[in-house]
Design a protein around this motif. Structure first.
Motif, PDB file in Angstrom:
ATOM      1  N   TRP A  63       0.848  -1.199   0.000  1.00 59.01           N
ATOM      2  CA  TRP A  63       0.000   0.000   0.000  1.00 59.01           C
ATOM      3  C   TRP A  63       0.879   1.243   0.000  1.00 59.01           C
ATOM      4  O   TRP A  63       0.636   2.202  -0.757  1.00 59.01           O
ATOM      5  N   GLY A 112       1.601   4.070  -3.076  1.00 62.86           N
ATOM      6  CA  GLY A 112       1.476   5.499  -2.800  1.00 62.86           C
ATOM      7  C   GLY A 112       2.731   6.268  -3.182  1.00 62.86           C
ATOM      8  O   GLY A 112       2.654   7.353  -3.765  1.00 62.86           O
ATOM      9  N   GLY A 153      -4.867   9.240   0.676  1.00 63.54           N
ATOM     10  CA  GLY A 153      -4.551   7.883   1.106  1.00 63.54           C
ATOM     11  C   GLY A 153      -4.771   7.670   2.583  1.00 63.54           C
ATOM     12  O   GLY A 153      -5.348   6.654   2.999  1.00 63.54           O
ATOM     13  N   LEU A 182      -9.427   1.123  -0.279  1.00 59.18           N
ATOM     14  CA  LEU A 182      -8.780   1.476  -1.539  1.00 59.18           C
ATOM     15  C   LEU A 182      -9.808   1.896  -2.584  1.00 59.18           C
ATOM     16  O   LEU A 182      -9.566   2.814  -3.360  1.00 59.18           O
TER      17      LEU A 182
END
Length: 380
Positions: free
Chosen positions: A12, A16, A307, A314
């Motif tokens: 994740w 990003g 985020g 998501l």
């Protein structure tokens, strides 16, 4: 072998980082394309602008391709569902991106003014359209996307193309346009002189304020006008990647809850609000290098805010919240994430190294002398 939950979290974060890298690097050359007909008033000025990004744009594209590949490999359900729901928007983005290399190459083939002007507008579209669509896409993620799954976990998008153009998504698109054009304006300050430098400085000062105002408006809208998502059932961070095994509810101010649970996350919106003001102030006093740092931090802060606000979600589902895709149930297998992690540890530093080397070698300003043929720097 790293734990499954840690690998999910690492990927994740890596996705990003890749998106931030794409925004900072490919963002300024997309922005220069979008500004080509605004700041460039004649053929010489436009050639100078194109040559500021000419040595870098194709290398910068690596960040976009790598981010897409990372999503495909690490979070395949996200990739499949997003391309199903945003198919027309993504195809429009790709068609626009194709116009950039075509425009760079073909505009110089003929001396005809109409020919070059037509390609200049094609280059404008190749920059402006993707910037706007990326912002609209992020806005829709925060609002929630309508889709469903069948018994085989095959996603079906339930909305329409024009349904993506809701008011908050349009605001997010405007934020994207404002911050990327600000970033491109600062880049032009660094790489040009005389009239182009002056116009870019003035525009960066205006866009710095506009970015802060638009981002603040989006924050107020999220706080008081958009509901967030939250787990109702227990979170199984090491469970199978099956989005149908949890229960999620839409809750008031849900996108603000992470900032209470993890107070350090507040640094992201602070960067998003303060850094564009720094761009304005530093541009006015001629500190272009530090203005570029502030511009990069503002892009970082704005993307991280999205985020951090949604984590661990998501791709929230507005049709059935429990079908929302999260970090914990949309990832690849433990083995796949492990193999990819070690590959990334080898290749990401290589990409960073040659990118830094390329920028170092091609440092310096582009002037009219360069495009007149008295220098080997200009390539377009």
């Amino acid at each position: 072998m790293l734990d499954y939950d840690l690998l999910r979290l690492i990927w994740w974060a890596l996705v990003g980082i890749l998106l931030i890298g794409f925004a900072i690097t490919d963002g300024f050359d997309l922005g220069v394309g979008a500004l080509l007909t605004l700041i460039g008033r004649n053929d010489d000025e436009r050639r100078i602008m194109i040559n500021t990004v000419g040595p870098h744009w194709d290398g910068n594209q690596v960040w976009f391709i790598t981010a897409g590949g990372a999503i495909f490999a690490a979070f395949p359900l996200i990739y499949a569902t997003a391309f199903s729901g945003f198919y027309l928007a993504l195809m429009l983005t790709l068609f626009a991106l194709w116009m950039r290399p075509l425009g760079f190459d073909y505009r110089s083939k003929l001396e005809d003014k109409k020919w070059r002007t037509a390609w200049d507008w094609a280059i404008f579209a190749s920059g402006f359209v993707p910037i706007l669509i990326f912002g609209v896409a992020f806005g829709n993620l925060l609002v929630g996307v309508p889709y469903t799954f069948d018994e085989y976990s095959k996603a079906t998008y339930l909305g329409s193309f024009f349904g993506l153009l809701n008011p908050f998504a349009i605001l997010a698109g405007l934020i994207s346009v404002s911050m990327i054009l600000m970033h491109a304006s600062v880049w032009l300050q660094l790489k040009t002189d005389e009239l182009i430098h002056q116009r870019a400085t003035q525009l960066a000062s205006i866009l710095g304020i506009a970015t802060t105002v638009l981002f603040a408006l989006a924050g107020i809208w999220i706080a008081f006008g958009i509901d967030g998502y939250a787990y109702v059932s227990a979170i199984d961070v090491t469970g199978p990647s099956n989005p149908l095994l949890k229960e999620v509810a839409i809750v008031d101010k849900g996108w603000l809850s992470n900032y209470g649970q993890y107070p350090w996350m507040i640094i992201a919106p602070v960067l998003g609000l303060a850094s564009p003001i720094g761009v304005t102030l530093l541009s006015k006093i001629g500190r272009s290098g530090w203005a570029f740092v502030c511009s990069s931090l503002s892009l970082t802060g704005i993307i991280l805010t999205a985020g951090f606000s949604m984590f661990p979600f998501l791709m929230p589902n507005s049709h059935n919240p429990s079908y929302s895709l999260t970090v914990w149930d949309a990832s690849s297998s433990h083995l796949t994430l492990t193999v990819m992690f070690y590959a990334a540890m080898v290749f990401v530093p290589i990409v960073l190294s040659y990118t830094a080397w390329g920028f170092w070698v091609m440092r310096g300003k582009i002037t009219k002398k360069d495009i007149d043929g008295s220098s080997s720097y200009a390539i377009y």
